[in-house]
Write an enzyme that holds these catalytic residues in place. Structure first.
Site, PDB file in Angstrom:
ATOM      1  N   ILE A  63      -1.597  -6.947  13.693  1.00 16.28           N
ATOM      2  CA  ILE A  63      -1.017  -6.694  12.369  1.00 16.28           C
ATOM      3  C   ILE A  63      -2.043  -7.084  11.304  1.00 16.28           C
ATOM      4  CG2 ILE A  63       0.919  -7.112  10.819  1.00 16.28           C
ATOM      5  CD1 ILE A  63       1.691  -5.769  13.498  1.00 16.28           C
ATOM      6  N   CYS A 101       0.238 -25.922 -16.809  1.00 12.59           N
ATOM      7  CA  CYS A 101      -0.456 -24.627 -16.832  1.00 12.59           C
ATOM      8  C   CYS A 101       0.506 -23.481 -16.532  1.00 12.59           C
ATOM      9  CB  CYS A 101      -1.606 -24.621 -15.850  1.00 12.59           C
ATOM     10  SG  CYS A 101      -2.829 -25.915 -16.130  1.00 12.59           S
ATOM     11  N   VAL A 122       2.624 -23.497  20.606  1.00 11.70           N
ATOM     12  CA  VAL A 122       2.846 -23.129  21.997  1.00 11.70           C
ATOM     13  C   VAL A 122       1.573 -23.430  22.789  1.00 11.70           C
ATOM     14  CG1 VAL A 122       3.288 -21.207  23.574  1.00 11.70           C
ATOM     15  CG2 VAL A 122       4.533 -21.364  21.404  1.00 11.70           C
ATOM     16  N   HIS A 172       0.806  -1.214   0.000  1.00 12.15           N
ATOM     17  CA  HIS A 172       0.000   0.000   0.000  1.00 12.15           C
ATOM     18  C   HIS A 172       0.845   1.272   0.000  1.00 12.15           C
ATOM     19  CE1 HIS A 172      -3.845  -2.029   0.661  1.00 12.15           C
ATOM     20  NE2 HIS A 172      -3.140  -2.894   1.350  1.00 12.15           N
ATOM     21  N   LYS A 225      -9.108  -2.035   4.078  1.00 13.00           N
ATOM     22  CA  LYS A 225      -9.647  -1.303   2.936  1.00 13.00           C
ATOM     23  C   LYS A 225     -10.599  -2.135   2.091  1.00 13.00           C
ATOM     24  CE  LYS A 225      -5.525  -0.279   2.535  1.00 13.00           C
ATOM     25  NZ  LYS A 225      -5.419  -0.291   3.982  1.00 13.00           N
TER      26      LYS A 225
END
Lengths: 119, 412, 572
Positions: C423, C494, C251, C129, C337
């Site tokens: 985050i 492909c 953990v 971004h 966004k």
């Protein structure tokens, strides 16, 4: 009763009737359809394709088929037999890996030509 | 190296095309991307191949073997494990670039036959939602796992789609000890050949459910269950009809799509109905010198016809290039498609092989081929099914005037 | 602070009795609510300057599914001692690990899946971004702009493709275009260069944009990266520089003594650490809780993207990506966004994402509703898009806090625990910048505790770019194949991936040998056929490399075996 002929891809729809111990068939495009219907009512037969294990490099399994028809009721017995076979060397196509299977005169033959491919 | 013809693809169509072209005197290069010839037939170990051509029920590998043996005798240069990376038009020829274990290779040829086969539709193509677990495979992938790698994709299996590979796999997996819970088909009629419904499902008491589809899959690492929903006549799932079915493997047999990436790069116009190239009666596409055959041209249900179209292309490439005069062949009535879509009036049109499919299940139909309104071919059908392709040969030479070519399907 | 007014408003708006408790770091909410979206909305109402929201309001009738844990249980790590343990192998954890590998530290990253980039880092649109929509004075802006500036260099070092294409944000009205002037001004103030408004000429630049377009905001610094390949590259470079990555490692608990985490329990044994970095994504608050340090909450948010065939007709042209309409850009506050029509680094087109709040942290299953919504939304701005060009779709779960900003700090209570939490977008953009600060926080802490932290003199910032035979010239490719014939054997038709490339991917420093691991690294199976042809081949290749049977090969995590047994040996 109605049957679908499995002899060839035409898949003829057969109208089958059993009267006085005889089988009457309508809808078949060829004689094989009549034979199929008769067998289907008395002793249904199938050709079977499957695999057997191999120890040959590049071929974990190899395709096989019955070289004739076996009774439909014996298909799973044949599969058991296939489970027990191991091919240990490259075989040309059409090699017999089991003969006279399940008391019939039908053999189990390979249907892939095993080549050591240039990989 | 220079060749008259390059055949791309060493499956049944490519093998037949290469043999025919070679027998007609052309120098031929056959490029196959896998290590062995035969294409998808290598993994189609079931029988039923070649009944039309050989009058025998062969397995896929046996059918391929007959052609491979003939190919060996023919003067064909075969390049295995070779992948075409580009094909471009030069002034009068085509330059093909391909890679193989020896490096990057070039071939120049005046004609190309595309025999690239088809690929399967995927779960994304049909909008199955849910988890990203292992155990969801296209039928071809499942077939490869079982018949080539010798491993089982699951023990309790749901099959979506009643196309032939789905039916064949239902039987195959059952024979190998898996439990096939059912074959589910979104359409209201089966997609596969009737004989396969009979010998693959009925013989083994595998249920076939019509107008139902898989709408969701669940599972953390391996598939655990699928959600099945009823669908309406437009094949949309109906809310409130969901049921959960336990299974560890979902096999998708939801259709095939002609593989035409190379055709696209060569600007070969494709047909919307077949998703293959638009061709004339010689399998030549609208681009001069480029031919298409087999499942790359349109998805066939019988390999015999795949080989046949290869041979049509293979025979024509040996002829001198001529200016073509193409007339479109239009369709009327409930036809899914007709191949070829064009007639070249500058080449032989005496015994034109045509393939067609009805767009829905129909009874008592008449198919007519007309030229300028004049009927030159007519045949009646008691029953037509979309999954079962029909083949006819039409003598366009009968027409007094060649124009306004139409294939019409109507009630008898 | 007095929350009475908010409590009353909550009661009036949602009929929920919320109890509020507060300490120096957080506002703790409790109560019961029968609607997850309301529950999240309530949490946001308590966001206050300088405090975090811990939302313990219970969703009535909801039992959270058990966490997905690795099937492995062994003692591979038991008793090992580390200077730093990083929890979580997403873009945050892997970039931090790589920064830490600049020092002579014994570092361990634990990741519960069988590969890195398995969470949100592997399931987003890959957009780097520009940061034009970010508010002033937040970490998203600070690190987003800083990260964007160094992206090209980082990707070059790590051998990852990156393209700076720019981004157009389409306006559907003159009013919005007028207000965009404020955005440009703000962007300039934030140091985002080159942002400008263009008028109707956008329709010439991008003819496929719907004709309501009266203009666009252009941000030249936007770009695209493969988010999982960058994450993998960070992890690989870290390992090449001496760090350790332990996959299939989750953990399960921590031992805290005297305000420090001293032991970390996992399914592969208990390890000790001098410093712990929490990069656990959607589980970051859970990890904090294990350390007795829960002072923020993560509210998982699903985002679904649709992937289109590279040959999709009707998609926007090569260099242009479509942003959200300005309307959505202004209306959705701080959240992720509104997505757009994006040309990915691999040449596919990508539509999305949407944003759906969910109580299930790991529900990456796709839904028809999301796919329909994403397509409908993005095709309003580009109506020529065709649904039939969609070849794949995927869902990622983002890990925002209620404050909707990054939380990057050393805990004030558990002094050797550093949180890298919340985050979300633009996390991928920001990671190359914040990982440096996180590493500095770690080394500062270690130094403050009297440890001698020295530079790793063997540190090599360069990760060799994997060979991509398709991109080579014929001459180079020919030479490569002559050197190693495997590069001439095409496995994935492909995407044109050779055996050599697949083997190269399988020899990765992380030791990932799964079908999806190959797919993420070299794209085998990502094309039109979605692995229909090459999946069995890749399975066989992995089996051969492992010197094992194909039945041992996993799609992804342990237990996701491609096959359930060899034929002739399976009983139903």
């Amino acid at each position: 009763m109605e049957l679908v002929c499995i002899v060839c891809p035409n898949g003829c729809r057969l109208d089958v009737e059993q009267r006085d111990g005889r089988v009457f068939v309508v809808g078949n495009k060829c004689k094989r359809g009549a034979d199929f219907a008769t067998a289907e009512l008395t002793n249904p037969m199938r050709s079977v394709t499957s695999l057997v294990k191999t120890t040959v490099r590049g071929y974990p399994v190899i395709s096989v088929k019955t070289d004739g028809e076996i009774p439909k009721s014996k298909i799973f017995q044949l599969m058991k037999l296939c489970d027990e076979i191991t091919v240990s060397q490259p075989l040309p196509i059409g090699s017999v890996v089991a003969s006279g299977v399940l008391g019939t005169d039908v053999n189990l033959v390979t249907t892939t030509n095993m080549e050591i491919a240039n990989e | 190296m220079k060749y008259d013809v390059a055949v791309i693809g060493g499956g049944p169509a490519g093998l037949a095309a290469a043999i025919k072209a070679s027998e007609g005197g052309a120098s031929v290069l056959l490029i196959e991307r896998e290590a062995r010839l035969g294409g998808i037939l290598k993994q189609c170990i079931h029988d039923g191949f070649g009944v039309v051509r050989f009058g025998e029920k062969l397995s896929g590998p046996e059918y391929a073997y007959r052609f491979i043996e003939r190919l060996k005798a023919a003067n064909v240069q075969v390049s295995l494990f070779s992948f075409v990376t580009s094909a471009v038009k030069l002034s009068d020829t085509y330059k093909i670039t391909y890679v193989c274990k020896d490096g990057v290779k070039y071939a120049e040829c005046s004609k190309i036959i595309l025999a690239t086969g088809c690929r399967e539709r995927t779960r994304n193509g049909i909008s199955i939602h849910g988890d990203r677990c292992a155990g969801v495979y296209t039928a071809g992938a499942a077939q490869n796992l079982v018949n080539i790698l010798g491993v089982m994709p699951g023990k309790r299996i749901v099959i979506l789609g009643s196309g032939d590979i789905g039916l064949i796999m239902a039987r195959r997996l059952t024979l190998e000890g898996a439990k096939v819970v059912g074959v589910y088909e979104a359409k209201s009629t089966p997609s596969g050949l009737t004989r396969n419904i009979h010998q693959c499902l009925h013989d083994f008491d595998i249920p076939l459910y019509l107008s139902k589809t898989v709408t969701r899959v669940f599972g953390q690492s391996r598939l655990e269950k699928v959600e099945i929903s009823d669908v309406d006549e437009r094949m949309r799932s109906i809310a409130g009809t969901e049921q959960l079915v336990d299974c560890d493997c979902l096999v998708l047999a939801v259709g095939l799509i002609p593989e035409n990436e190379l055709a696209r790069t060569l600007n070969v116009p494709l047909n919307k109905a077949t998703k293959g190239a638009t061709v004339d009666q010689n399998c030549q596409t609208l681009v001069d010198g480029i031919y298409a055959c087999g499942n790359a041209l349109h998805v066939n249900d019988l390999v015999d016809y795949v080989s046949e179209s290869g041979e049509i292309a293979g025979a024509h490439v040996t002829l001198q290039k001529t200016e073509r005069n193409l007339l479109p062949i239009t369709t009327e009535g409930k036809l899914l498609y007709v191949v070829p879509q064009m007639l070249d009036t500058n080449s032989d049109f005496g015994n034109v092989v045509m393939y067609f499919r009805a767009s829905e299940e129909l009874t008592n139909q008449r198919l007519t081929v007309t030229a300028c309104g004049e009927t030159i071919f007519s045949k009646t059908y008691a029953k037509l099914l979309p999954p079962e392709m029909e083949r006819i040969t039409v003598d366009f030479g009968k027409a007094r005037a060649l124009g306004e070519l139409t294939v019409r399907l109507e009630d008898k | 602070m007095n929350f009475d007014k908010i409590v009353k408003r909550v009661k009036k708006q949602f009929g929920v009795d919320v109890r509020v408790r507060e300490d120096e770091r957080s506002v703790f909410l409790s109560g019961e609510c029968d609607n997850w979206e309301h529950l999240v909305a309530i949490g946001k109402m308590f966001v206050t300057e300088g405090k975090h929201v811990v939302n313990d309001i219970r969703l009535e009738g909801y039992a959270e599914p058990p966490e997905r844990l690795p099937q492995i249980r062994d003692n591979a790590l038991d008793g090992t001692q580390w200077d730093v343990v990083v929890i979580g192998g997403g873009i945050s954890g892997c970039s931090v690990l790589r920064e830490l590998s600049r020092y002579r530290l014994k570092t361990l990253l634990v990741e519960k899946h069988s590969d890195v980039a398995r969470g949100a880092s592997g399931a987003n649109d890959g957009m780097v971004h520009a940061g034009i929509d970010l508010k002033h004075d937040c970490l998203k802006l600070k690190y987003g702009v800083a990260g964007n500036a160094i992206y090209g260099d980082v990707c070059k070092e790590l051998g990852v493709d990156f393209r700076r294409t720019g981004q157009y944000v389409i306006f559907d009205s003159r009013i919005i275009r007028f207000f965009a002037k404020g955005t440009v001004k703000r962007a300039t103030k934030h140091g985002i260069a080159g942002v400008k408004i263009i008028g109707k000429e956008i329709r010439q630049i991008e003819p496929r944009v719907k004709d309501f377009a009266v203009g666009a905001l252009y941000a030249p610094s936007s770009g695209y990266v493969s988010p999982y390949q960058l994450t993998i590259a960070y992890a690989e470079n870290a390992v090449q520089n001496g760090a350790t990555v332990s996959l299939d490692t989750a953990v399960s608990g921590m031992v805290v003594e005297n305000g420090k985490v001293v032991k970390i329990q996992t399914n592969r044994g208990t390890v000790s650490a001098r410093c712990v970095v929490n990069c656990a994504g959607v589980f970051a608050d859970r990890v904090a809780e294990m350390a007795g340090d829960r002072y923020f909450s993560i509210h998982p948010r699903r985002g679904t993207d649709l992937l289109l065939d590279p040959n999709a007709e009707g998609a926007p042209s090569e260099t242009i990506s479509m942003g959200p309409t300005l309307k959505s850009l202004h209306s959705n506050g701080g959240s992720t966004k509104g997505g757009g029509v994006i040309r990915t680094i691999d040449g596919n087109y990508l539509l999305g994402p949407d944003a759906v709040e969910t109580p299930d942290r790991e529900d990456t299953s796709t839904t028809k509703e999301s796919c329909d919504n994403v397509f409908a939304k993005q095709s309003t701005v580009c109506p020529s898009l065709k649904r039939s060009d969609v070849i794949a779709y995927f869902t990622g779960v983002r890990a925002p806090t209620y404050e909707e900003d990054f939380l990057i700090e050393r805990s004030s209570k558990v002094i050797n625990l550093i949180h890298v939490a919340g985050i979300q977008s633009p996390g991928l953009t920001a990671a190359p910048a914040f990982c440096k600060d996180v590493a500095a926080t770690v080394t500062d802490y270690l130094k403050s505790e009297g440890y001698d932290v020295q530079a790793n003199e063997h540190f090599n910032p360069t990760r060799q770019r994997p060979v991509r035979a398709k991109t080579l010239s014929d001459e180079q490719r020919d030479a490569l194949i002559k050197q190693d014939p495997d590069f001439g054997k095409i496995i994935c038709r492909c995407e044109e991936i050779s055996l050599g490339e697949i083997k190269q991917a399988l020899h990765n420093p992380l030791g990932v040998m799964t079908v999806d691991g190959v797919k993420r690294r070299v794209r085998a199976g990502m094309g039109r056929c979605q692995g229909g042809f090459c999946m069995p081949l890749v399975t066989k290749i992995i089996a051969d490399e492992l010197h094992a049977e194909p039945t041992a090969v996993n799609k992804d995590d342990v237990g996701s075996n491609i096959a359930v047994g060899k034929i002739k040996e399976v009983q139903s």
